[in-house]
Write a protein that holds these residues in place. Structure first.
Motif, PDB file in Angstrom:
ATOM      1  N   UNK A  15      48.303  47.789  32.315  1.00  0.00           N
ATOM      2  CA  UNK A  15      46.946  47.877  31.742  1.00  0.00           C
ATOM      3  C   UNK A  15      46.401  46.504  31.367  1.00  0.00           C
ATOM      4  N   UNK A  16      47.300  45.549  31.166  1.00  0.00           N
ATOM      5  CA  UNK A  16      46.882  44.218  30.737  1.00  0.00           C
ATOM      6  C   UNK A  16      46.612  43.336  31.961  1.00  0.00           C
ATOM      7  N   UNK A  17      46.029  42.162  31.707  1.00  0.00           N
ATOM      8  CA  UNK A  17      45.863  41.210  32.816  1.00  0.00           C
ATOM      9  C   UNK A  17      46.767  39.998  32.600  1.00  0.00           C
ATOM     10  N   UNK A  18      47.576  40.038  31.547  1.00  0.00           N
ATOM     11  CA  UNK A  18      48.433  38.891  31.214  1.00  0.00           C
ATOM     12  C   UNK A  18      49.498  38.677  32.290  1.00  0.00           C
ATOM     13  N   UNK A  19      49.902  37.400  32.502  1.00  0.00           N
ATOM     14  CA  UNK A  19      50.964  37.135  33.477  1.00  0.00           C
ATOM     15  C   UNK A  19      52.267  37.813  33.083  1.00  0.00           C
ATOM     16  N   UNK A  20      52.989  38.282  34.105  1.00  0.00           N
ATOM     17  CA  UNK A  20      54.259  38.979  33.882  1.00  0.00           C
ATOM     18  C   UNK A  20      55.362  38.163  34.551  1.00  0.00           C
ATOM     19  N   UNK A  21      56.505  38.072  33.890  1.00  0.00           N
ATOM     20  CA  UNK A  21      57.646  37.379  34.494  1.00  0.00           C
ATOM     21  C   UNK A  21      58.792  38.375  34.614  1.00  0.00           C
ATOM     22  N   UNK A  22      59.177  38.705  35.846  1.00  0.00           N
ATOM     23  CA  UNK A  22      60.232  39.698  36.063  1.00  0.00           C
ATOM     24  C   UNK A  22      61.557  38.974  36.336  1.00  0.00           C
ATOM     25  N   UNK A  23      62.508  39.219  35.466  1.00  0.00           N
ATOM     26  CA  UNK A  23      63.814  38.579  35.587  1.00  0.00           C
ATOM     27  C   UNK A  23      64.841  39.599  36.048  1.00  0.00           C
ATOM     28  N   UNK A  24      65.833  39.146  36.787  1.00  0.00           N
ATOM     29  CA  UNK A  24      66.878  40.092  37.173  1.00  0.00           C
ATOM     30  C   UNK A  24      67.809  39.489  38.198  1.00  0.00           C
ATOM     31  N   UNK A  25      69.013  40.072  38.270  1.00  0.00           N
ATOM     32  CA  UNK A  25      69.993  39.616  39.254  1.00  0.00           C
ATOM     33  C   UNK A  25      69.466  39.882  40.657  1.00  0.00           C
ATOM     34  N   UNK A  26      70.159  39.311  41.652  1.00  0.00           N
ATOM     35  CA  UNK A  26      69.733  39.552  43.034  1.00  0.00           C
ATOM     36  C   UNK A  26      69.889  41.049  43.360  1.00  0.00           C
ATOM     37  N   UNK A  27      68.929  41.545  44.141  1.00  0.00           N
ATOM     38  CA  UNK A  27      69.026  42.931  44.605  1.00  0.00           C
ATOM     39  C   UNK A  27      68.685  43.989  43.566  1.00  0.00           C
ATOM     40  N   UNK A  28      68.061  43.594  42.469  1.00  0.00           N
ATOM     41  CA  UNK A  28      67.741  44.594  41.440  1.00  0.00           C
ATOM     42  C   UNK A  28      66.332  45.179  41.607  1.00  0.00           C
ATOM     43  N   UNK A  29      65.592  44.684  42.585  1.00  0.00           N
ATOM     44  CA  UNK A  29      64.279  45.269  42.853  1.00  0.00           C
ATOM     45  C   UNK A  29      63.137  44.618  42.078  1.00  0.00           C
ATOM     46  N   UNK A  30      63.226  43.310  41.906  1.00  0.00           N
ATOM     47  CA  UNK A  30      62.168  42.616  41.137  1.00  0.00           C
ATOM     48  C   UNK A  30      60.815  42.734  41.838  1.00  0.00           C
ATOM     49  N   UNK A  31      60.829  42.605  43.167  1.00  0.00           N
ATOM     50  CA  UNK A  31      59.550  42.699  43.894  1.00  0.00           C
ATOM     51  C   UNK A  31      58.995  44.124  43.848  1.00  0.00           C
ATOM     52  N   UNK A  32      59.891  45.091  43.869  1.00  0.00           N
ATOM     53  CA  UNK A  32      59.427  46.487  43.784  1.00  0.00           C
ATOM     54  C   UNK A  32      58.752  46.717  42.430  1.00  0.00           C
ATOM     55  N   UNK A  33      59.330  46.118  41.387  1.00  0.00           N
ATOM     56  CA  UNK A  33      58.730  46.263  40.054  1.00  0.00           C
ATOM     57  C   UNK A  33      57.357  45.576  40.033  1.00  0.00           C
TER      58      UNK A  33
END
Lengths: 469, 116
Positions: A170-188
């Protein structure tokens, strides 16, 4: 645990009407027309059922005993912008209708609802929703890209993440998705985009570690050709993502000079200027994905402080597979089905002993490792059940199978003695240099084997080869 | 006695649907709305006025659906008076609504009897 092949249910229809007789009437009419519905009588019940069922179409009475229907509609659309909401009201004023449409209603029906009118409105909304869903599925680039509902699963940790994604979308603020390899960061990242008001606009992904600084600068900032009326293919990601979302993978790998340009672009309300051209305004929502924590990258001097504070605003963490409980088996069944289809085989279940091993496994490579294990099983065996015997031996604890797991056992055996007395930095250097040597000096191939960015190796090698002061 | 007008075709189609299964739920909803309207006093209390307005709105939805034209018109007027705070007029309309509701209930019951 044995489970069947996950099937994709038909588009769900949620009917929200507080007057029991009218609810019964609409449900009867829709049932007869082949559109079964889930029902709710209050705003609270409607939102709960919306969360549970994620309907593609909602038929919503605007006057509810506990809530304003318009507010309920806004909440639903914020959670799932692709849902089509048909509002029903006894108030036929143009103002009210316009207000509903402005708030995102698909259609506005005034009581009394004629049977044909009601059925036609629902049929149109269902068809509209299906078209959009199919278009979204077609955007998937890999055969292993799961629909987001399947990717999210039902574990506690993913339910928490889903709540955060809904709030962030709902927000327009930048999001930083952290995670190990293969955890689906791009899907999130895709989910945040799809659930946002920008869902109908472009989603552009740029892997900052796969490109040289010059290539990355062009990829991000190249202006559209002056004669073009639209956006040319050679135009940069900032222009292509205008109105939508720009996903930057591994922003810590952006060259520091280019990081400065990115900061300028972001602080100037995303007014992008190519050299010699006048700045043009663009409206983008930025999402970053990385394995490396940006705070550590900033401390190490790889991420400028200015960029850090512009990118690291709302952090989201993609949980590792080992924390996802029963999701592991749900995902495994989904992937088994997909890989089986690709290989012309049918796999429909996971045997109990195999399920126990999979649940206990650490899954360092997360979904990528899971996919590799399943592909290995499907290619070498026949279905319909995935059994313990089909799993790699380093998972089941049998004698090592060198074809499958030689690398891992070598790492834990021979290397152990060789590593004795070395510092962590020295071990890393040896591992990287050995990988480069194994691949005949090819840094991109070594990087692939080690699952790190080529730029990381280049950077580290520069440090290692520099004469020490 | 004020004459009540109905859209006979609409009512007949609705009550014939699914073997007349809607008649009982409609009668129940009418009774519930009427009870709410009768109990909603004093009107000057904000909560009571809101309950009254919601009951009127619900009743209007039912009236429009079954084709009870006069009842729907009375409800619309009363709702508008609720919105503007003309409470005396709301009470006046309430009496007319009560009569229209009773008439509709009698109609629905009669229809049930005929169908049976």
């Amino acid at each position: 645990m044995k489970s069947g092949i996950p099937s994709h249910p038909p588009v769900k229809l949620l009917l929200v009407e507080d007057t029991p007789s009218l609810q019964m009437l609409y449900q009867t009419v829709l049932n007869k027309a082949g559109h079964p519905s889930i029902t709710a009588s209050t705003g609270v019940e409607a939102l709960a059922k919306f969360e549970d069922h994620r309907p593609g179409v909602v038929l919503l009475d605007l006057t509810l005993p506990d809530a304003d229907g318009m507010a309920i509609m806004r909440q639903m659309l914020a959670r799932q912008p692709t849902t089509r909401v048909i509002v029903i009201t006894a108030n036929g004023s143009v103002d009210k209708a316009l207000d509903a449409i402005r708030n995102g209603a698909h259609e506005y029906l005034v009581k009394p609802l004629g049977d044909q009118r009601l059925v036609a409105a629902v049929a149109t909304a269902l068809s509209d929703y299906r078209t959009q869903s199919e278009a979204a599925k077609a955007l998937s680039h890999s055969p292993y890209d799961l629909p987001v509902e399947d990717f999210m699963g039902q574990s506690e940790v993913m339910r928490h993440l889903n709540v955060k994604i809904n709030a962030v979308a709902r927000s327009t603020a930048p999001v930083f998705i952290l995670g190990e390899r293969g955890t689906g960061k791009k899907t999130i990242a895709r989910m945040v985009h799809r659930k946002s008001r920008r869902a109908a606009k472009p989603l552009v992904c740029v892997n900052c570690s796969a490109l040289t600084p010059a290539e990355l600068e062009a990829t991000l900032f190249a202006p559209p050709a002056p004669s073009d009326t639209g956006i040319s293919d050679c135009a940069g990601a900032f222009y292509h993502a205008n109105g939508g979302t720009l996903v930057l993978e591994n922003p810590q790998d952006i060259h520091l000079d280019l990081q400065a340009r990115l900061v300028t672009a972001l602080q100037d309300e995303s007014r992008i200027a190519a050299a010699g051209a006048s700045p043009a305004p663009v409206d983008i929502r930025l999402i970053c994905c990385a394995r490396a924590h940006p705070t550590e990258e900033m401390r190490a001097g790889r991420l400028s402080e200015d960029l850090y504070y512009r990118l690291f605003v709302i952090p989201l963490t993609a949980p590792p597979l080992s924390q996802r409980g029963d999701d592991i088996l749900r995902l495994a069944l989904n992937f088994l089905h997909r890989i089986g289809k690709q290989e012309g085989k049918i796999f429909t279940s996971v045997a109990e002993d195999a399920a126990a091993i999979m649940n206990a496994h650490r899954w360092h490579g997360n979904m990528r490792e899971l996919i590799n294990v399943l592909r290995h099983a499907v290619v070498l065996h026949q279905g319909p059940e995935l059994t313990r015997a089909m799993l790699p031996e380093d998972m089941t604890g049998h004698a090592p199978n060198h074809e499958v797991s030689g690398r891992r056992h070598a790492a834990s055996g021979g290397l152990e003695a060789a590593m004795k007395g070395l510092t962590m930095a020295e071990i890393e250097q040896r591992a990287v240099m050995a990988a480069i040597e194994r691949h005949g000096g090819s840094i991109p191939q070594a990087a692939r084997e080690l699952d790190i960015a080529p730029s990381t190796i280049y950077r580290k090698r520069d440090v290692w080869t520099k004469p020490k002061a | 006695m004020i004459a009540q007008t109905y859209d006979e075709k609409q009512m007949s189609a609705l009550l014939s649907l699914d073997g007349g299964a809607l008649r009982e739920p409609l009668l129940n909803d009418l009774q519930r709305c009427q009870t709410l309207l009768d109990q909603t006093l004093p009107l000057d209390a904000r909560d009571s006025a809101m309950v009254m307005r919601n009951a009127l709105h619900e009743l209007r939805g039912i009236a429009l659906t079954v084709g009870a034209t006069t009842l729907a018109r009375h409800c619309a007027k009363a709702e508008a008076f609720c919105d503007t705070g003309h409470l005396a007029e709301v009470l006046e309309q309430r009496a007319a609504i009560h009569i229209a509701c009773e008439d509709l209930r009698a109609r629905l019951k009669a229809f049930t009897d005929v169908a049976a």
